[in-house]
Design a protein around this motif. Structure first.
Motif, PDB file in Angstrom:
ATOM      1  N   LEU A  11      20.569 -58.112  -9.551  1.00  0.00           N
ATOM      2  CA  LEU A  11      20.285 -57.491  -8.249  1.00  0.00           C
ATOM      3  C   LEU A  11      21.042 -56.171  -8.087  1.00  0.00           C
ATOM      4  CD1 LEU A  11      20.392 -60.670  -5.963  1.00  0.00           C
ATOM      5  CD2 LEU A  11      18.351 -59.394  -6.651  1.00  0.00           C
ATOM      6  N   LEU A  12      22.253 -56.134  -8.608  1.00  0.00           N
ATOM      7  CA  LEU A  12      23.076 -54.934  -8.451  1.00  0.00           C
ATOM      8  C   LEU A  12      22.674 -53.837  -9.423  1.00  0.00           C
ATOM      9  CD1 LEU A  12      26.415 -56.859  -8.131  1.00  0.00           C
ATOM     10  CD2 LEU A  12      25.571 -55.260  -6.402  1.00  0.00           C
ATOM     11  N   ARG A  13      22.232 -54.250 -10.618  1.00  0.00           N
ATOM     12  CA  ARG A  13      22.023 -53.281 -11.682  1.00  0.00           C
ATOM     13  C   ARG A  13      20.601 -52.732 -11.718  1.00  0.00           C
ATOM     14  NH1 ARG A  13      23.555 -52.062 -17.238  1.00  0.00           N
ATOM     15  NH2 ARG A  13      22.574 -50.026 -17.452  1.00  0.00           N
ATOM     16  N   ASP A  14      19.630 -53.590 -11.369  1.00  0.00           N
ATOM     17  CA  ASP A  14      18.261 -53.222 -11.699  1.00  0.00           C
ATOM     18  C   ASP A  14      17.653 -52.171 -10.778  1.00  0.00           C
ATOM     19  OD1 ASP A  14      16.664 -54.201 -13.936  1.00  0.00           O
ATOM     20  OD2 ASP A  14      15.109 -54.423 -12.421  1.00  0.00           O
ATOM     21  N   VAL A  15      18.246 -51.952  -9.622  1.00  0.00           N
ATOM     22  CA  VAL A  15      17.667 -50.970  -8.708  1.00  0.00           C
ATOM     23  C   VAL A  15      18.764 -50.144  -8.059  1.00  0.00           C
ATOM     24  CG1 VAL A  15      17.557 -52.687  -6.856  1.00  0.00           C
ATOM     25  CG2 VAL A  15      16.119 -50.689  -6.715  1.00  0.00           C
ATOM     26  N   THR A  16      18.474 -48.847  -7.878  1.00  0.00           N
ATOM     27  CA  THR A  16      19.406 -47.965  -7.180  1.00  0.00           C
ATOM     28  C   THR A  16      19.454 -48.391  -5.717  1.00  0.00           C
ATOM     29  OG1 THR A  16      18.825 -46.189  -8.646  1.00  0.00           O
ATOM     30  CG2 THR A  16      19.780 -45.539  -6.533  1.00  0.00           C
ATOM     31  N   LEU A  17      20.652 -48.580  -5.188  1.00  0.00           N
ATOM     32  CA  LEU A  17      20.768 -49.029  -3.803  1.00  0.00           C
ATOM     33  C   LEU A  17      20.094 -48.011  -2.878  1.00  0.00           C
ATOM     34  CD1 LEU A  17      22.078 -51.468  -2.358  1.00  0.00           C
ATOM     35  CD2 LEU A  17      23.940 -49.952  -1.738  1.00  0.00           C
ATOM     36  N   GLY A  18      19.146 -48.500  -2.089  1.00  0.00           N
ATOM     37  CA  GLY A  18      18.399 -47.597  -1.206  1.00  0.00           C
ATOM     38  C   GLY A  18      16.921 -47.567  -1.552  1.00  0.00           C
ATOM     39  N   LEU A  19      16.587 -47.878  -2.814  1.00  0.00           N
ATOM     40  CA  LEU A  19      15.180 -47.822  -3.226  1.00  0.00           C
ATOM     41  C   LEU A  19      14.544 -49.208  -3.222  1.00  0.00           C
ATOM     42  CD1 LEU A  19      15.407 -45.351  -6.244  1.00  0.00           C
ATOM     43  CD2 LEU A  19      15.000 -44.860  -3.825  1.00  0.00           C
ATOM     44  N   ASP A  20      13.205 -49.229  -3.182  1.00  0.00           N
ATOM     45  CA  ASP A  20      12.465 -50.494  -3.283  1.00  0.00           C
ATOM     46  C   ASP A  20      12.256 -50.825  -4.755  1.00  0.00           C
ATOM     47  OD1 ASP A  20      12.204 -50.353  -0.584  1.00  0.00           O
ATOM     48  OD2 ASP A  20      10.074 -49.823  -0.579  1.00  0.00           O
ATOM     49  N   SER A  21      11.977 -52.091  -5.021  1.00  0.00           N
ATOM     50  CA  SER A  21      11.678 -52.458  -6.402  1.00  0.00           C
ATOM     51  C   SER A  21      10.849 -53.732  -6.435  1.00  0.00           C
ATOM     52  CB  SER A  21      12.991 -52.685  -7.150  1.00  0.00           C
ATOM     53  OG  SER A  21      12.736 -52.991  -8.489  1.00  0.00           O
ATOM     54  N   ASN A  22       9.886 -53.770  -7.353  1.00  0.00           N
ATOM     55  CA  ASN A  22       9.114 -55.000  -7.513  1.00  0.00           C
ATOM     56  C   ASN A  22       9.964 -56.021  -8.250  1.00  0.00           C
ATOM     57  OD1 ASN A  22       6.298 -55.230  -6.544  1.00  0.00           O
ATOM     58  ND2 ASN A  22       6.165 -53.194  -7.486  1.00  0.00           N
ATOM     59  N   PHE A  23       9.895 -57.249  -7.791  1.00  0.00           N
ATOM     60  CA  PHE A  23      10.705 -58.289  -8.411  1.00  0.00           C
ATOM     61  C   PHE A  23       9.873 -59.052  -9.434  1.00  0.00           C
ATOM     62  CE2 PHE A  23      12.295 -62.544  -8.889  1.00  0.00           C
ATOM     63  CZ  PHE A  23      13.640 -62.325  -9.065  1.00  0.00           C
ATOM     64  N   SER A  24      10.461 -59.325 -10.595  1.00  0.00           N
ATOM     65  CA  SER A  24       9.792 -60.248 -11.508  1.00  0.00           C
ATOM     66  C   SER A  24      10.848 -61.024 -12.269  1.00  0.00           C
ATOM     67  CB  SER A  24       8.892 -59.496 -12.487  1.00  0.00           C
ATOM     68  OG  SER A  24       9.679 -58.910 -13.490  1.00  0.00           O
ATOM     69  N   GLU A  25      10.501 -62.254 -12.582  1.00  0.00           N
ATOM     70  CA  GLU A  25      11.460 -63.067 -13.327  1.00  0.00           C
ATOM     71  C   GLU A  25      11.661 -62.484 -14.718  1.00  0.00           C
ATOM     72  OE1 GLU A  25      10.597 -67.221 -13.891  1.00  0.00           O
ATOM     73  OE2 GLU A  25      12.467 -67.483 -14.998  1.00  0.00           O
ATOM     74  N   GLU A  26      10.618 -61.860 -15.239  1.00  0.00           N
ATOM     75  CA  GLU A  26      10.729 -61.270 -16.573  1.00  0.00           C
ATOM     76  C   GLU A  26      11.844 -60.211 -16.597  1.00  0.00           C
ATOM     77  OE1 GLU A  26       7.181 -59.390 -17.854  1.00  0.00           O
ATOM     78  OE2 GLU A  26       8.068 -58.942 -19.814  1.00  0.00           O
ATOM     79  N   ALA A  27      11.920 -59.427 -15.511  1.00  0.00           N
ATOM     80  CA  ALA A  27      12.965 -58.399 -15.444  1.00  0.00           C
ATOM     81  C   ALA A  27      14.349 -59.044 -15.431  1.00  0.00           C
ATOM     82  CB  ALA A  27      12.757 -57.529 -14.215  1.00  0.00           C
ATOM     83  N   VAL A  28      14.484 -60.181 -14.739  1.00  0.00           N
ATOM     84  CA  VAL A  28      15.778 -60.879 -14.710  1.00  0.00           C
ATOM     85  C   VAL A  28      16.100 -61.363 -16.126  1.00  0.00           C
ATOM     86  CG1 VAL A  28      17.094 -62.805 -13.736  1.00  0.00           C
ATOM     87  CG2 VAL A  28      15.329 -61.708 -12.346  1.00  0.00           C
ATOM     88  N   ARG A  29      15.079 -61.963 -16.768  1.00  0.00           N
ATOM     89  CA  ARG A  29      15.299 -62.501 -18.116  1.00  0.00           C
ATOM     90  C   ARG A  29      15.703 -61.391 -19.089  1.00  0.00           C
ATOM     91  NH1 ARG A  29      11.122 -65.928 -18.252  1.00  0.00           N
ATOM     92  NH2 ARG A  29       9.772 -64.249 -18.907  1.00  0.00           N
ATOM     93  N   ASN A  30      15.047 -60.227 -18.966  1.00  0.00           N
ATOM     94  CA  ASN A  30      15.386 -59.122 -19.864  1.00  0.00           C
ATOM     95  C   ASN A  30      16.815 -58.649 -19.665  1.00  0.00           C
ATOM     96  OD1 ASN A  30      12.970 -59.187 -21.124  1.00  0.00           O
ATOM     97  ND2 ASN A  30      12.051 -57.553 -19.876  1.00  0.00           N
ATOM     98  N   ARG A  31      17.198 -58.478 -18.398  1.00  0.00           N
ATOM     99  CA  ARG A  31      18.585 -58.065 -18.129  1.00  0.00           C
ATOM    100  C   ARG A  31      19.540 -59.097 -18.713  1.00  0.00           C
ATOM    101  NH1 ARG A  31      19.785 -52.910 -17.145  1.00  0.00           N
ATOM    102  NH2 ARG A  31      18.257 -52.027 -15.750  1.00  0.00           N
TER     103      ARG A  31
END
Ligand code: MSP
Length: 629
Positions: A323-343
């Motif tokens: 949650l902290l790393r994947d998006v710049t604070l202030g911007l929107d982002s689409n959530f996917s479990e795949e993105a969590v798994r990749n990180r």
């Protein structure tokens, strides 16, 4: 000198529903900032809690056959468990039903009233008795409730107003002299444009609602939830109950919120504070949204992620990191479990996990790292140290600017340096060769110290992983962040892998979203429900204005089997003549209603865009009377 204080808040969450990923997001970001500031030596006060009053909660509780407080107690216990699991280190959890809060908000109300900026008046608006709520003028097209479709009535009730209009200029002055007040900067422009558009006094109490804090000396009214809720930021810091503590903590350094509630925090809240003579918080930081298919994740849209299986599968630390790393604070982002798994697999299992396990394995083989036996640090080791200071500086600046993603990227740059150093030195080739032991110990010294400071940098995001790293290296809490070539480590037996790789499982967490949606089925209608509404193609025969009603047109339409008279709130967007001959959609089986003395025998369908209606029509030319389904 006592340490400087740093006060950070999250919004207080509604208790009409269980927390979802969006709520976790705000709280995790606030927690990481709080932990970072603590590590920098600040006396951190971190407040979160729940917003428990108002009609929404009252209704939700009634639906479940319990009292609002019983509902709040249930949801609060869910929050407590979740925050414990997510390693949230708040100093205080405030509930708006707490006595100290109610005392504080009562005092704030009295002070503003005494200073002349709260006055008694009447609130007038379109009221839906079925939903028990006011409908805004924009929503009240045809005076029907947008939620239940029932007719609304014009109601008046005694209430109190806050003199918001008086604060237009003071607010604009404050934004200009304190541009850091609203962040990120794009949000400041948005807020300024809103305030420049003019501010109307705000109704801040209701006599039609019971579940709330009574207005002092007027017990027939309760305070509007947003007046009550925003005050938590001062009552939770001691206002009205512990003035000494309040003076120490206030003003808050940052109110971290989602962009959906920016106006309340950046316009109304500072105006209340100005009116009461209380200093303003330094910064209101609005973060973006987690989206699903480009739409905000929200309970009402039924597209939220149930956090429990995610936490179960990846662990709290990894979810926090994502949650902290994947998006710049202030911007929107689409959530996917795949993105969590990749990180998880790339950043945590590979980069950090491998660094940790390499160091551990080497330490297991060599035993204690004794600096006096090691070769002195050479240029390669100095380069590692220099890389650390560069990354650490970026990291500190980024956290201070509320950019945790950038801070973590800097930490990862250093992890990459360390992994590169180990790969180039190949310490495993030196094992078991007494002649090369001094060199081996030097390499080991550098990567052990490197891993230790990595632990310090990841700690705000991943407290558990950081504690495990420190425990293995025997590094006590509060260890200095300077890179020391000759630190002595007291090693503990190695522990399990930090982040074992996760292989894709049969059932992704995504599917739990569908189950969640099914649970929400109570709010969905069946096809049978929809079929009860008879929609027909209708052709407009005549159209004219309704006298004395500037929004209404009277239409005579042909619905195939008969002609009907329909009164529609579209006069501000359509000239009557332009409608004649048009094919539109009408609800043919709606109970007739009388609007401004004219009977309406149906309703036409239209979208409302910026408050103006846009009529639904057809691409082709279907005959009047055709069923629309
Ligand atoms: N009770 C009010 C806040 C009062 S503060 C004085 C409220 N509560 S809420 O339960 O609806 O929580 C709102 C907060 O949850 C948002 O401001 C945001 O911080 C967070 N989020 C809810 N959904 C979200 C996303 N989809 N994405 C990111 N965060 C969002 O409003």
């Amino acid at each position: 000198m006592p340490p400087d204080s740093f006060y950070i808040t999250t919004p207080i969450y509604y208790v009409n529903d269980n927390p979802h990923l969006g709520h976790i997001y705000t709280t995790v970001v606030a927690d990481a900032i709080a932990r970072f500031k603590r590590a920098c030596g600040y006396d951190v006060y971190f407040l979160t809690g729940t917003d428990e009053h108002g009609q929404k909660i009252e209704k939700s509780a009634a639906k479940q056959g319990i009292t609002p407080l019983e509902l709040a107690d249930l949801v609060v216990s869910v929050y407590h468990d979740l925050w414990k699991k997510m390693e949230i280190s708040h100093t205080r959890f405030i509930r708006t039903t707490d006595q100290v809060h109610q005392k504080g908000v009562t005092r704030l109300f009295e002070i503003i009233r005494d200073r002349g900026d709260i006055y008694a008046g009447d609130y007038e608006g379109w009221y839906c008795t079925s939903c028990e709520k006011y409908i805004s003028e924009k929503e009240a097209v045809e005076r029907r409730c947008p939620d239940c479709g029932k007719e609304t009535e014009l109601l008046k009730e005694p209430c109190h107003f806050f003199r918001l209009s008086k604060y237009q200029q003071p607010l604009l002055d404050h934004y200009r002299t304190h541009p850091e007040f609203v962040q990120p900067p794009s949000r400041l422009n948005e807020v300024m444009a809103f305030v420049e558009g003019g501010l109307r006094d705000l109704s801040i109490s209701r006599s039609s609602i019971r579940w709330g804090v009574p207005v002092p000396a007027v017990p027939s009214e309760v305070m509007y939830v947003w007046f009550d809720a925003l005050s938590n930021y001062i009552t939770g810091a001691g206002y009205g109950s512990d003035d000494e503590a309040f003076a120490r903590r206030w003003p808050a350094a940052i109110h971290l919120i989602g962009k959906d509630i920016l106006r309340f925090h950046a316009v109304y809240w500072p105006a209340y504070l100005m009116a009461a003579g209380i200093p303003l918080p330094r910064t209101v930081f609005a973060h973006g949204w987690w989206l699903q298919d480009n739409r905000k994740m929200s309970k009402s849209l039924g597209n939220v992620f149930n956090p429990a299986p995610l936490i179960e599968r990846y662990g709290p630390d990894a979810l926090r990191y994502f949650l902290l790393r994947d998006v710049t604070l202030g911007l929107d982002s689409n959530f996917s479990e795949e993105a969590v798994r990749n990180r998880y697999n790339f950043d945590l299992a590979n980069d950090l996990g491998n660094l940790n396990s390499r160091v551990q394995k080497l330490l297991d083989r060599t035993g204690e790292v004794t600096p006096e036996e090691a070769l002195p640090a050479g240029p390669d080791e100095e380069a590692v140290r220099a890389s650390y200071y560069k990354c650490r500086n970026t990291y500190v600046d980024a956290f201070n600017e509320y950019a945790p993603s950038r801070a973590l990227a800097a930490a990862w740059e250093f992890i990459t340096t360390l992994n590169g150093y180990i790969a180039a030195r190949e310490p495993w080739t030196m094992l078991g060769d007494p002649a090369r032991r001094p060199r081996l110990l030097r390499v080991l010294q550098t990567c052990t110290e490197g891993l230790r400071v990595v632990g310090l940098m990841v700690a705000p995001a991943m407290p558990d992983a950081a504690a495990r790293i420190a425990a293995t290296l025997g590094a006590p809490p509060g260890d200095p962040w300077e890179f020391d070539h000759n630190r002595r480590f007291r090693l503990s037996p190695s522990n399990a892998a930090l982040f074992p790789r996760i292989i894709e499982k049969e059932k992704p967490v995504e599917e739990t979203k569908i189950e969640e949606t099914q649970k929400e089925a109570a709010n969905l209608i069946s096809i049978g429900d929809f079929q009860k509404v008879q929609l027909r193609v209708a052709q407009v025969k005549t159209a004219e204005r309704v006298e004395g009603a500037k929004k209404l047109l009277k239409l005579i339409v042909d619905i195939g089997t008969e002609t009907r008279q329909i009164v529609a709130g579209i006069a501000e967007a359509y000239e009557p003549e332009a409608l004649v001959g048009k094919k539109i959609i009408v609800v043919a089986n709606l109970k007739p209603a009388v609007l401004r003395g004219v009977e309406s025998q149906g309703m036409l369908l239209a979208a409302s865009i910026g408050g103006l209606p846009v009529i639904a029509t057809f691409e082709g030319d279907p005959p009047a009377g055709t069923a629309v389904k």
